[in-house]
Design an enzyme around this catalytic site. Structure first.
Site, PDB file in Angstrom:
ATOM      1  CG  MET A   1      -2.021  -1.340   1.302  1.00 43.79           C
ATOM      2  SD  MET A   1      -2.604  -1.323   2.741  1.00 43.79           S
ATOM      3  CE  MET A   1      -3.933  -0.254   2.601  1.00 43.79           C
TER       4      MET A   1
ATOM      5  CG  ASP B   1       0.319  -4.886   2.498  1.00 44.03           C
ATOM      6  OD1 ASP B   1      -0.357  -3.883   2.806  1.00 44.03           O
ATOM      7  OD2 ASP B   1       1.535  -5.056   2.303  1.00 44.03           O
TER       8      ASP B   1
END
Length: 504
Positions: free
Chosen positions: A82, A241
């Site tokens: 991210m 994630d």
């Protein structure tokens, strides 16, 4: 007949492709590593073309090695790193290497954001502080330093978003990844017009934000040729994630908490509403289940600190590991176990990449403090693991104020280290449950999401039968006093050095 879910986990060190059946059990996996580049201090980049190569290569390898036919793949989904900055042109062409989550170069842009909108107002819109670690500051860095390239940019994406584009031709992101950009209104689940206007960017740069459960398209003909998948195979949005890991760790209802021990490390729990810390030390993701949020704190260099230790101080240990036919981390674990809890009163500040939560200081530096003539290398190695544990305890204490958990589940590569997990349990004085799948848990979370999206699973609680606990590590009460004392000293030492970090 379709009976498998293909999930890709686009991590920092590589991509893991995994196949899960409709009972949620892991059928097979394939790993594909890619390179990270460090062009300057605090600069960390990756090449999106290598992400795509990894998806193509790992998919083909997985289908071949597992014997699963492309016609048996019900859908494809993703978990991805991210807080990045992937800039593409109007035809999806990559304009520069991706600036990934670990990069903290954009300190001037962070200051600019704070000058345009109050940090506390910003925090209560996005659930995050405005900092150099997020996509917005990285985007503004490109705008300020590479204006010609910025002018060509059509979309700002994250890792999995780029791969979804390569598969489907669609520019989309999901709510969880969007919540890590510093541009997303957490409660409204839409791009924040207030922030967009304040910093002077175009909303056209932002992809369509959708639920993690949405089918965003099908695999195109060229992508099918390159991956070995069937054209038209449904692609489910998946998530960042952090949110995928929550599901993989079984944190799908209030009262549950988990830790990921990876390159970075984070602790999170589950809430039906965002949890705002008055000191803004923690933050919030949108969960894969859009009815929940994940209050969280992420530190930059957990596994990274151990990796630095291995590469810097453990050459002899690597030789020993090779001679004995075991992994170097197994040797390190055994030697750490020879150092008593407290590491001879040696403390390590694990700030090798600056720090996000709880310090929010891109200038923070790592340090060993308390070295004496009696300090050993084993003490230094133990101090690294303990320093990570002290830092994570600050986060754990904050997120536990409103939603305390009796135990914590552990996933990530570091959860395989019995020594490290015991150290964490002792520092936190909390039992830690290690799950069956540690490194596959993040992709499993994405797969559970996709399974619910296509109707293969009734709900996110399917994870309870998929990733079962295999070990319970109980805290040792006899170490509580030692660690309580050193935990207090850990905070004092950071505070004493904080004003000097920017001079390095």
């Amino acid at each position: 007949m379709s009976k498998y879910i293909l999930a890709h986990d686009l991590g920092t060190s590589g991509n893991k492709a995994t196949l899960y059946d409709f009972s949620g059990r892991l059928k097979a996996f394939s790993n594909y590593a890619y390179e990270t580049f460090y062009p300057a201090p605090n600069c960390v980049e990756q090449r999106p073309s290598l992400w795509w190569d990894s998806v193509c290569g790992s998919t083909k390898a997985l289908l071949k090695d597992s014997g699963v036919s492309p016609s048996e793949i019900a859908c494809v989904t993703f978990s991805g790193q991210m807080m990045g900055c992937v800039l593409v042109g109007g035809n999806g062409e990559i304009l520069r290497d991706a600036i990934i989550w670990a990069d903290s170069r954009a300190v001037k842009q962070e200051a600019f954001i704070k000058s345009q909108i109050g940090p506390r107002e910003f925090y209560y819109i996005t659930g995050h502080r405005p900092t150099a670690f997020y996509s917005l500051a990285k985007l503004l860095w490109v705008k300020d330093n590479e204006p010609e390239l910025y002018a060509k940019a059509a979309k700002l994406l994250n890792a999995k978003d780029y791969i979804i584009y390569r598969l489907t031709g669609e520019f989309v992101t999901d709510y969880s990844d969007a919540s890590g950009t510093n541009l997303f209104d957490l409660r409204k689940k839409e791009w924040s017009r207030d922030i967009i206007d304040a910093v002077g960017i175009s909303e056209e740069l932002l992809p369509r934000a959708v639920s993690s459960l949405e089918t965003v398209g099908g695999v195109g003909s060229e992508a099918a040729r390159l991956t070995g998948l069937l054209e038209g195979t449904p692609v489910i949005a998946g998530g960042g994630d952090g949110s995928c890991a929550a599901v993989g760790a079984g944190a799908v209802e209030e009262g549950s908490a988990y830790i990921v021990i990876g390159s970075s490390s984070w602790i999170s729990n589950v809430s039906r509403s965002p949890v705002f810390d008055p000191d803004m030390q923690t933050f919030n993701w949108v969960a894969l289940d859009p009815g929940f949020y994940a209050p969280c704190g992420t530190m930059q260099a957990a596994g990274y600190s151990l990796s630095w230790l291995k590469n810097t101080l453990c050459e002899i240990d690597a030789v020993e590991a090779k001679d004995r036919g075991i992994g170097v981390y197994e040797v390190i674990d055994r030697k750490i176990a020879q150092s008593a809890p407290g590491a001879g009163n040696l403390i390590f500040l694990p700030y090798l990449l600056g720090e996000r939560s709880p310090r929010w200081n891109a200038d923070a530096k790592g340090a060993f403090i308390g070295l004496t003539m009696t300090s050993t290398k084993n003490d230094m190695m133990r101090a690294v693991m303990e320093g990570v544990g002290y830092n994570l305890k600050i986060i754990l204490d904050i997120i536990s104020r409103e939603n305390p958990a009796e135990k914590i589940t552990a996933i990530g590569g570091g959860a395989k280290s019995g020594v490290w997990v015991q150290i964490l349990a002792d520092i936190w004085q909390k039992p830690i449950e290690v799950l069956e799948y540690t490194e596959e848990a993040t992709s499993m979370g994405a797969a559970i999401c996709a399974g619910k999206a296509i109707g293969a699973f009734s709900g996110f609680d399917q994870i309870y039968s998929c990733n079962r606990p295999v070990k319970l590590v109980k805290p040792r009460a006899e170490n509580a006093v030692t660690y309580s004392k050193l935990y207090g000293l850990f905070g004092k030492l950071y505070n004493a050095l904080e004003g000097s970090f920017g001079e390095f």
